[in-house]
Structures are given as structure tokens and as C-alpha cells.
Scaffold this motif. Structure first.
Motif, PDB file in Angstrom:
ATOM      1  N   ILE A  27       0.849  -1.189   0.000  1.00 53.36           N
ATOM      2  CA  ILE A  27       0.000   0.000   0.000  1.00 53.36           C
ATOM      3  C   ILE A  27       0.887   1.242   0.000  1.00 53.36           C
ATOM      4  CG2 ILE A  27      -1.751   1.284   1.278  1.00 53.36           C
ATOM      5  CD1 ILE A  27      -2.656  -1.473   2.409  1.00 53.36           C
ATOM      6  N   LEU A  28       0.638   2.114  -0.959  1.00 53.05           N
ATOM      7  CA  LEU A  28       1.372   3.372  -1.082  1.00 53.05           C
ATOM      8  C   LEU A  28       0.354   4.509  -1.098  1.00 53.05           C
ATOM      9  CD1 LEU A  28       4.064   4.952  -1.812  1.00 53.05           C
ATOM     10  CD2 LEU A  28       3.227   4.819  -4.156  1.00 53.05           C
ATOM     11  N   THR A  29       0.498   5.448  -0.184  1.00 49.49           N
ATOM     12  CA  THR A  29      -0.357   6.632  -0.152  1.00 49.49           C
ATOM     13  C   THR A  29       0.520   7.830  -0.474  1.00 49.49           C
ATOM     14  OG1 THR A  29      -1.823   5.611   1.464  1.00 49.49           O
ATOM     15  CG2 THR A  29      -1.912   8.010   1.276  1.00 49.49           C
ATOM     16  N   GLU A  30       0.090   8.604  -1.460  1.00 50.40           N
ATOM     17  CA  GLU A  30       0.973   9.637  -2.008  1.00 50.40           C
ATOM     18  C   GLU A  30       0.167  10.795  -2.592  1.00 50.40           C
ATOM     19  OE1 GLU A  30       4.351  11.421  -2.738  1.00 50.40           O
ATOM     20  OE2 GLU A  30       4.461   9.384  -1.986  1.00 50.40           O
ATOM     21  N   HIS A  31       0.746  11.987  -2.524  1.00 53.85           N
ATOM     22  CA  HIS A  31       0.243  13.124  -3.297  1.00 53.85           C
ATOM     23  C   HIS A  31       0.738  12.919  -4.727  1.00 53.85           C
ATOM     24  CE1 HIS A  31      -1.068  15.969  -0.131  1.00 53.85           C
ATOM     25  NE2 HIS A  31      -0.199  15.316   0.614  1.00 53.85           N
ATOM     26  N   LEU A  32      -0.027  13.352  -5.703  1.00 51.82           N
ATOM     27  CA  LEU A  32       0.387  13.270  -7.097  1.00 51.82           C
ATOM     28  C   LEU A  32       0.594  14.675  -7.652  1.00 51.82           C
ATOM     29  CD1 LEU A  32      -2.089  10.548  -8.399  1.00 51.82           C
ATOM     30  CD2 LEU A  32       0.305  10.250  -7.739  1.00 51.82           C
ATOM     31  N   ARG A  33       1.416  14.766  -8.658  1.00 53.91           N
ATOM     32  CA  ARG A  33       1.589  16.047  -9.341  1.00 53.91           C
ATOM     33  C   ARG A  33       0.426  16.199 -10.317  1.00 53.91           C
ATOM     34  NH1 ARG A  33       7.022  16.910 -12.508  1.00 53.91           N
ATOM     35  NH2 ARG A  33       7.820  16.368 -10.461  1.00 53.91           N
ATOM     36  N   ASP A  34      -0.658  16.767  -9.816  1.00 55.83           N
ATOM     37  CA  ASP A  34      -1.866  16.927 -10.622  1.00 55.83           C
ATOM     38  C   ASP A  34      -2.503  18.280 -10.303  1.00 55.83           C
ATOM     39  OD1 ASP A  34      -2.951  16.460  -8.095  1.00 55.83           O
ATOM     40  OD2 ASP A  34      -3.848  14.548  -8.632  1.00 55.83           O
ATOM     41  N   LEU A  35      -3.604  18.583 -10.974  1.00 52.05           N
ATOM     42  CA  LEU A  35      -4.242  19.885 -10.817  1.00 52.05           C
ATOM     43  C   LEU A  35      -4.682  20.183  -9.379  1.00 52.05           C
ATOM     44  CD1 LEU A  35      -5.197  22.520 -12.081  1.00 52.05           C
ATOM     45  CD2 LEU A  35      -7.335  21.353 -12.674  1.00 52.05           C
ATOM     46  N   PRO A  36      -5.359  19.258  -8.684  1.00 48.62           N
ATOM     47  CA  PRO A  36      -5.752  19.589  -7.307  1.00 48.62           C
ATOM     48  C   PRO A  36      -4.556  19.938  -6.414  1.00 48.62           C
ATOM     49  CG  PRO A  36      -6.971  17.679  -8.059  1.00 48.62           C
ATOM     50  CD  PRO A  36      -5.927  17.969  -9.104  1.00 48.62           C
ATOM     51  N   ASN A  37      -3.449  19.214  -6.569  1.00 48.56           N
ATOM     52  CA  ASN A  37      -2.274  19.520  -5.743  1.00 48.56           C
ATOM     53  C   ASN A  37      -1.599  20.818  -6.181  1.00 48.56           C
ATOM     54  OD1 ASN A  37      -1.920  17.558  -3.587  1.00 48.56           O
ATOM     55  ND2 ASN A  37      -1.947  16.086  -5.248  1.00 48.56           N
ATOM     56  N   PHE A  38      -1.677  21.141  -7.467  1.00 50.30           N
ATOM     57  CA  PHE A  38      -1.162  22.437  -7.915  1.00 50.30           C
ATOM     58  C   PHE A  38      -1.969  23.569  -7.284  1.00 50.30           C
ATOM     59  CE2 PHE A  38      -1.477  26.075 -10.819  1.00 50.30           C
ATOM     60  CZ  PHE A  38      -0.158  26.512 -10.758  1.00 50.30           C
ATOM     61  N   LEU A  39      -3.296  23.423  -7.275  1.00 54.05           N
ATOM     62  CA  LEU A  39      -4.143  24.458  -6.691  1.00 54.05           C
ATOM     63  C   LEU A  39      -3.891  24.607  -5.192  1.00 54.05           C
ATOM     64  CD1 LEU A  39      -7.462  23.706  -8.595  1.00 54.05           C
ATOM     65  CD2 LEU A  39      -5.819  25.555  -9.044  1.00 54.05           C
ATOM     66  N   ALA A  40      -3.575  23.521  -4.523  1.00 55.28           N
ATOM     67  CA  ALA A  40      -3.330  23.566  -3.080  1.00 55.28           C
ATOM     68  C   ALA A  40      -1.915  24.017  -2.733  1.00 55.28           C
ATOM     69  CB  ALA A  40      -3.594  22.195  -2.466  1.00 55.28           C
ATOM     70  N   TYR A  41      -0.922  23.555  -3.497  1.00 54.74           N
ATOM     71  CA  TYR A  41       0.476  23.772  -3.127  1.00 54.74           C
ATOM     72  C   TYR A  41       1.235  24.698  -4.064  1.00 54.74           C
ATOM     73  CZ  TYR A  41      -0.388  19.909   0.018  1.00 54.74           C
ATOM     74  OH  TYR A  41      -0.904  19.108   1.000  1.00 54.74           O
ATOM     75  N   ASN A  42       0.561  25.179  -5.121  1.00 51.96           N
ATOM     76  CA  ASN A  42       1.201  26.028  -6.111  1.00 51.96           C
ATOM     77  C   ASN A  42       2.447  25.337  -6.646  1.00 51.96           C
ATOM     78  OD1 ASN A  42       2.470  28.290  -7.474  1.00 51.96           O
ATOM     79  ND2 ASN A  42       0.957  29.566  -6.452  1.00 51.96           N
ATOM     80  N   ILE A  43       3.580  26.029  -6.739  1.00 46.23           N
ATOM     81  CA  ILE A  43       4.762  25.389  -7.336  1.00 46.23           C
ATOM     82  C   ILE A  43       5.325  24.268  -6.470  1.00 46.23           C
ATOM     83  CG2 ILE A  43       5.381  27.417  -8.687  1.00 46.23           C
ATOM     84  CD1 ILE A  43       7.660  27.881  -6.631  1.00 46.23           C
ATOM     85  N   GLY A  44       4.872  24.191  -5.216  1.00 46.69           N
ATOM     86  CA  GLY A  44       5.300  23.094  -4.347  1.00 46.69           C
ATOM     87  C   GLY A  44       4.861  21.738  -4.861  1.00 46.69           C
ATOM     88  N   PHE A  45       3.895  21.716  -5.787  1.00 49.41           N
ATOM     89  CA  PHE A  45       3.430  20.436  -6.315  1.00 49.41           C
ATOM     90  C   PHE A  45       4.503  19.747  -7.147  1.00 49.41           C
ATOM     91  CE2 PHE A  45       3.075  21.876 -10.514  1.00 49.41           C
ATOM     92  CZ  PHE A  45       2.296  21.068 -11.335  1.00 49.41           C
ATOM     93  N   PHE A  46       5.551  20.481  -7.548  1.00 49.94           N
ATOM     94  CA  PHE A  46       6.659  19.853  -8.275  1.00 49.94           C
ATOM     95  C   PHE A  46       7.425  18.867  -7.395  1.00 49.94           C
ATOM     96  CE2 PHE A  46       6.151  23.512 -11.157  1.00 49.94           C
ATOM     97  CZ  PHE A  46       6.043  22.800 -12.348  1.00 49.94           C
ATOM     98  N   HIS A  47       7.225  18.937  -6.099  1.00 54.53           N
ATOM     99  CA  HIS A  47       7.844  17.979  -5.177  1.00 54.53           C
ATOM    100  C   HIS A  47       7.249  16.582  -5.369  1.00 54.53           C
ATOM    101  CE1 HIS A  47       9.578  16.421  -1.474  1.00 54.53           C
ATOM    102  NE2 HIS A  47       8.373  16.004  -1.127  1.00 54.53           N
ATOM    103  N   PHE A  48       6.007  16.516  -5.861  1.00 63.28           N
ATOM    104  CA  PHE A  48       5.308  15.248  -6.042  1.00 63.28           C
ATOM    105  C   PHE A  48       5.595  14.677  -7.429  1.00 63.28           C
ATOM    106  CE2 PHE A  48       2.132  17.912  -3.538  1.00 63.28           C
ATOM    107  CZ  PHE A  48       2.678  17.562  -2.318  1.00 63.28           C
ATOM    108  N   LEU A  49       5.430  13.364  -7.550  1.00 64.19           N
ATOM    109  CA  LEU A  49       5.617  12.716  -8.853  1.00 64.19           C
ATOM    110  C   LEU A  49       4.279  12.607  -9.579  1.00 64.19           C
ATOM    111  CD1 LEU A  49       7.960   9.753  -7.863  1.00 64.19           C
ATOM    112  CD2 LEU A  49       8.585  11.888  -8.989  1.00 64.19           C
TER     113      LEU A  49
END
Length: 87
Positions: A27-49
């Protein structure tokens, strides 16, 4: 993405597969580099894959996604099993 990091991630999942029982689930739980995470984290979403990186990692590790759950708009859980195993 740096090639060494990609290889390390694939090797990590191969090792998980190696030490797991044939019927085990990973089981892997992860943030993804997608639109919802961009809206929440702005450029910080580049940290996610992005999802396609994870899919490729699973495939190259000998794993497949048997179930995927969106915990929230921002977090995804992947339930993995050995490729070729059916539930």
C-alpha cells in the motif's frame, strides 16, 4: 528526473516484492503532481511525482495496481500486488 533516483525507487519496490509473500499487498499513499495539488500547493506540487511516473515504477518493479483509492482530492492510495496475481 535524475536517473539514479528513478533506479533507487524501482529497486526499492523490487525489494519489497522480493521479501513479500506471493499474495501480499503493498500500500502506497501519495500526493500526485496533478491539478488539485497544484491548486493547493502552487509550485510546491513539483515535489510530487506525476501518476505516469508511479505507473512506470510499479510496472518496472513487477507490480500492478489492483486498486486505487482517492482519499481526498489531494491524496491517492495505490494497492499493489505482484504482476500476474489475481485477487
Amino acid at each position: 528526473m535524475r536517473l539514479e533516483m528513478k533506479k533507487e525507487r524501482i529497486n526499492f519496490f523490487k525489494e519489497l516484492l522480493r521479501i513479500s509473500k506471493p499474495s501480499a499487498k503493498i500500500i502506497l499513499t501519495e500526493h500526485l503532481r496533478d491539478l488539485p495539488n497544484f491548486l493547493a500547493y502552487n509550485i510546491g506540487f513539483f515535489h510530487f511525482l506525476p501518476r505516469h511516473y508511479w505507473n512506470k515504477t510499479f510496472r518496472e518493479s513487477g507490480l500492478k495496481i489492483c486498486k486505487q483509492i482517492k482519499i481526498t482530492s489531494f491524496v491517492t492510495t495505490f494497492i499493489l500486488e505482484k504482476h500476474g496475481t489475481s485477487s
